[in-house]
Design a protein around this motif. Structure first.
Motif, PDB file in Angstrom:
ATOM      1  N   PRO A 112       0.799  -1.228   0.000  1.00 12.99           N
ATOM      2  CA  PRO A 112       0.000   0.000   0.000  1.00 12.99           C
ATOM      3  C   PRO A 112       0.829   1.275   0.000  1.00 12.99           C
ATOM      4  O   PRO A 112       0.449   2.274  -0.626  1.00 12.99           O
ATOM      5  N   ALA A 113       1.972   1.250   0.687  1.00 10.96           N
ATOM      6  CA  ALA A 113       2.818   2.445   0.722  1.00 10.96           C
ATOM      7  C   ALA A 113       3.377   2.754  -0.661  1.00 10.96           C
ATOM      8  O   ALA A 113       3.461   3.922  -1.067  1.00 10.96           O
ATOM      9  N   LEU A 114       3.745   1.697  -1.388  1.00 10.73           N
ATOM     10  CA  LEU A 114       4.262   1.906  -2.742  1.00 10.73           C
ATOM     11  C   LEU A 114       3.147   2.386  -3.670  1.00 10.73           C
ATOM     12  O   LEU A 114       3.377   3.258  -4.513  1.00 10.73           O
ATOM     13  N   ALA A 115       1.945   1.853  -3.483  1.00 13.13           N
ATOM     14  CA  ALA A 115       0.806   2.312  -4.282  1.00 13.13           C
ATOM     15  C   ALA A 115       0.539   3.794  -4.038  1.00 13.13           C
ATOM     16  O   ALA A 115       0.257   4.554  -4.979  1.00 13.13           O
ATOM     17  N   ALA A 116       0.639   4.211  -2.772  1.00 16.89           N
ATOM     18  CA  ALA A 116       0.436   5.622  -2.449  1.00 16.89           C
ATOM     19  C   ALA A 116       1.507   6.489  -3.102  1.00 16.89           C
ATOM     20  O   ALA A 116       1.228   7.593  -3.599  1.00 16.89           O
ATOM     21  N   ASP A 117       2.744   5.981  -3.132  1.00 13.44           N
ATOM     22  CA  ASP A 117       3.834   6.727  -3.766  1.00 13.44           C
ATOM     23  C   ASP A 117       3.607   6.837  -5.271  1.00 13.44           C
ATOM     24  O   ASP A 117       3.771   7.915  -5.854  1.00 13.44           O
ATOM     25  N   TRP A 118       3.223   5.713  -5.901  1.00 12.20           N
ATOM     26  CA  TRP A 118       2.956   5.742  -7.340  1.00 12.20           C
ATOM     27  C   TRP A 118       1.781   6.661  -7.668  1.00 12.20           C
ATOM     28  O   TRP A 118       1.759   7.303  -8.712  1.00 12.20           O
ATOM     29  N   ASN A 119       0.834   6.727  -6.767  1.00  7.22           N
ATOM     30  CA  ASN A 119      -0.326   7.592  -6.975  1.00  7.22           C
ATOM     31  C   ASN A 119       0.095   9.062  -7.063  1.00  7.22           C
ATOM     32  O   ASN A 119      -0.422   9.827  -7.878  1.00  7.22           O
ATOM     33  N   THR A 120       1.063   9.454  -6.231  1.00  5.84           N
ATOM     34  CA  THR A 120       1.508  10.857  -6.234  1.00  5.84           C
ATOM     35  C   THR A 120       2.282  11.208  -7.504  1.00  5.84           C
ATOM     36  O   THR A 120       2.438  12.396  -7.827  1.00  5.84           O
ATOM     37  N   ARG A 121       2.775  10.203  -8.208  1.00  9.01           N
ATOM     38  CA  ARG A 121       3.549  10.441  -9.418  1.00  9.01           C
ATOM     39  C   ARG A 121       2.658  10.625 -10.655  1.00  9.01           C
ATOM     40  O   ARG A 121       3.147  10.930 -11.730  1.00  9.01           O
ATOM     41  N   ARG A 122       1.384  10.399 -10.498  1.00  5.43           N
ATOM     42  CA  ARG A 122       0.454  10.556 -11.607  1.00  5.43           C
ATOM     43  C   ARG A 122       0.138  12.033 -11.843  1.00  5.43           C
ATOM     44  O   ARG A 122       0.351  12.872 -10.965  1.00  5.43           O
ATOM     45  N   ASP A 123      -0.408  12.293 -13.030  1.00  6.05           N
ATOM     46  CA  ASP A 123      -0.934  13.634 -13.271  1.00  6.05           C
ATOM     47  C   ASP A 123      -2.030  13.914 -12.252  1.00  6.05           C
ATOM     48  O   ASP A 123      -2.746  12.996 -11.819  1.00  6.05           O
ATOM     49  N   SER A 124      -2.186  15.140 -11.898  1.00  4.69           N
ATOM     50  CA  SER A 124      -3.144  15.489 -10.835  1.00  4.69           C
ATOM     51  C   SER A 124      -4.549  14.998 -11.142  1.00  4.69           C
ATOM     52  O   SER A 124      -5.289  14.554 -10.252  1.00  4.69           O
ATOM     53  N   GLY A 125      -4.931  15.018 -12.401  1.00  2.46           N
ATOM     54  CA  GLY A 125      -6.277  14.587 -12.755  1.00  2.46           C
ATOM     55  C   GLY A 125      -6.479  13.092 -12.668  1.00  2.46           C
ATOM     56  O   GLY A 125      -7.615  12.603 -12.690  1.00  2.46           O
ATOM     57  N   GLU A 126      -5.373  12.335 -12.570  1.00  3.85           N
ATOM     58  CA  GLU A 126      -5.447  10.874 -12.509  1.00  3.85           C
ATOM     59  C   GLU A 126      -5.249  10.344 -11.093  1.00  3.85           C
ATOM     60  O   GLU A 126      -5.361   9.140 -10.862  1.00  3.85           O
ATOM     61  N   GLN A 127      -4.960  11.215 -10.163  1.00  7.07           N
ATOM     62  CA  GLN A 127      -4.666  10.770  -8.799  1.00  7.07           C
ATOM     63  C   GLN A 127      -5.933  10.492  -8.008  1.00  7.07           C
ATOM     64  O   GLN A 127      -6.960  11.151  -8.189  1.00  7.07           O
TER      65      GLN A 127
END
Length: 253
Positions: A112-127
Motif C-alpha cells: 500500500p505504501a508503494l501504491a500511495a507513492d505511485w499515486n503521487t507520481r500521476r498527473d493530478s487529474g489521474e490521482q
C-alpha cells in the motif's frame, strides 16, 4: 470469448499490465481481437464514484454489462478495474461460466505504501485523493486461489515481469467450467414439449379430486412441476400425466 480480470489496489500498475498483455496477445494470436473494458473507457471520475456507494454500484453494473456485451466465442475481453469486492468477482465468474468461457484472474499485488507513492507520481487529474485511496485499501478483499471465482489466480508483484504466456495458457488451453444445470438451455425432447407439458398439467388438474383445493394452490403445484420438468425433460411426453399425478399425490398428502 476468454476473459481476464485484473484486480488490485489503486495505482498498482494494472493499466500498464493490461496494455502489455494486450500487445502480447495481438502479437502471438493475431486472429484474436482484444477488448479492454475499464474505468477509463467509461470516463469514471474515480474520486467522485468511489466516494458514493450508489454511484460505485452503478459503475460496477455498467462494467459488468460491457463485459457481457463483448463476450463471444473468439475475442478476448480484459477488465481493467479495481475489482476489489469478491462478490463482484463472483458475479463476473457466473457470467463467464454461463457463457462457457475460461477466465483468469490477475492480481497486481503491491505494498500500500508503494501504491500511495505511485499515486503521487500521476498527473493530478489521474490521482486518487488520500482519503479515497486509504478507504479502498481498507476495503480491498484479496483474491484467494481456493475460491473458484478467483481461479486460476496469477499474482504479480510490483517488480515481477508479467507472465503473459501463463495467462494465455490459462485462457486458451484450459477448458471452461460447465455452466450451472439450471442456467443451461435445456434440450427439449420434442418440438412441442412445453406445449404438451402445459396441456397435460392443466388437464390433470381438472381431473384431480383428492381433496378440495384452492385455485392458487393448484396453480402453485402446476408451476412447481413445470419448473422441475423443464430442467429434467423426458423423451416420452405420454408419461407426463402419470408423472404429474405422482407429483400431486406426494405433494398434497
Amino acid at each position: 470469448m476468454p476473459f481476464v480480470l485484473f484486480c488490485g489496489l489503486p495505482a498498482s500498475g494494472k493499466t500498464l499490465r493490461v496494455a502489455e498483455l494486450k500487445t502480447y496477445i495481438i502479437e502471438k494470436y493475431p486472429d484474436r481481437n482484444v477488448n479492454v473494458v475499464s474505468d477509463h473507457s467509461l470516463g469514471v471520475n474515480r474520486n467522485k464514484v468511489y466516494a458514493e456507494s450508489r454511484e460505485e454500484k452503478q459503475v460496477r453494473g455498467t462494467l459488468k454489462s460491457a463485459v457481457q456485451r463483448l463476450l463471444n466465442k473468439d475475442d478476448v475481453v480484459i477488465l481493467d478495474s479495481l475489482n476489489y469486492i469478491k462478490g463482484f468477482r463472483y458475479e463476473l465468474y457466473c457470467v463467464t461460466k454461463s457463457c462457457q468461457t475460461p477466465q483468469c484472474v490477475v492480481w497486481c499485488d503491491i505494498n500500500p505504501a508503494l501504491a500511495a507513492d505511485w499515486n503521487t507520481r500521476r498527473d493530478s487529474g489521474e490521482q486518487y485523493s488520500s482519503d479515497i485511496l486509504s478507504g479502498l485499501v481498507m476495503r480491498f478483499e484479496e483474491p484467494k486461489p481456493n475460491n473458484r471465482w478467483d481461479s486460476p489466480l496469477i499474482v504479480v508483484q510490483s517488480d515481477d515481469r508479467l507472465p503473459c504466456k501463463e495467462i494465455c495458457d490459462a485462457i486458451f488451453e484450459r477448458k471452461a467450467p460447465p455452466p450451472n444445470h439450471s442456467t443451461q438451455s435445456q434440450p427439449l425432447s420434442s418440438t412441442n414439449f412445453l406445449h404438451e407439458l402445459d396441456r397435460v398439467t392443466q388437464e390433470t388438474l381438472a381431473l384431480q379430486h383428492t381433496r378440495p383445493l384452492t385455485l392458487s394452490e393448484l396453480q402453485r403445484q402446476k408451476r412447481q412441476f413445470i419448473s422441475y420438468t423443464k430442467t429434467h425433460p423426458v423423451e416420452d411426453t405420454s408419461s407426463l400425466t402419470s408423472m404429474f399425478v405422482q407429483f400431486l399425490n406426494s405433494s398434497l398428502q
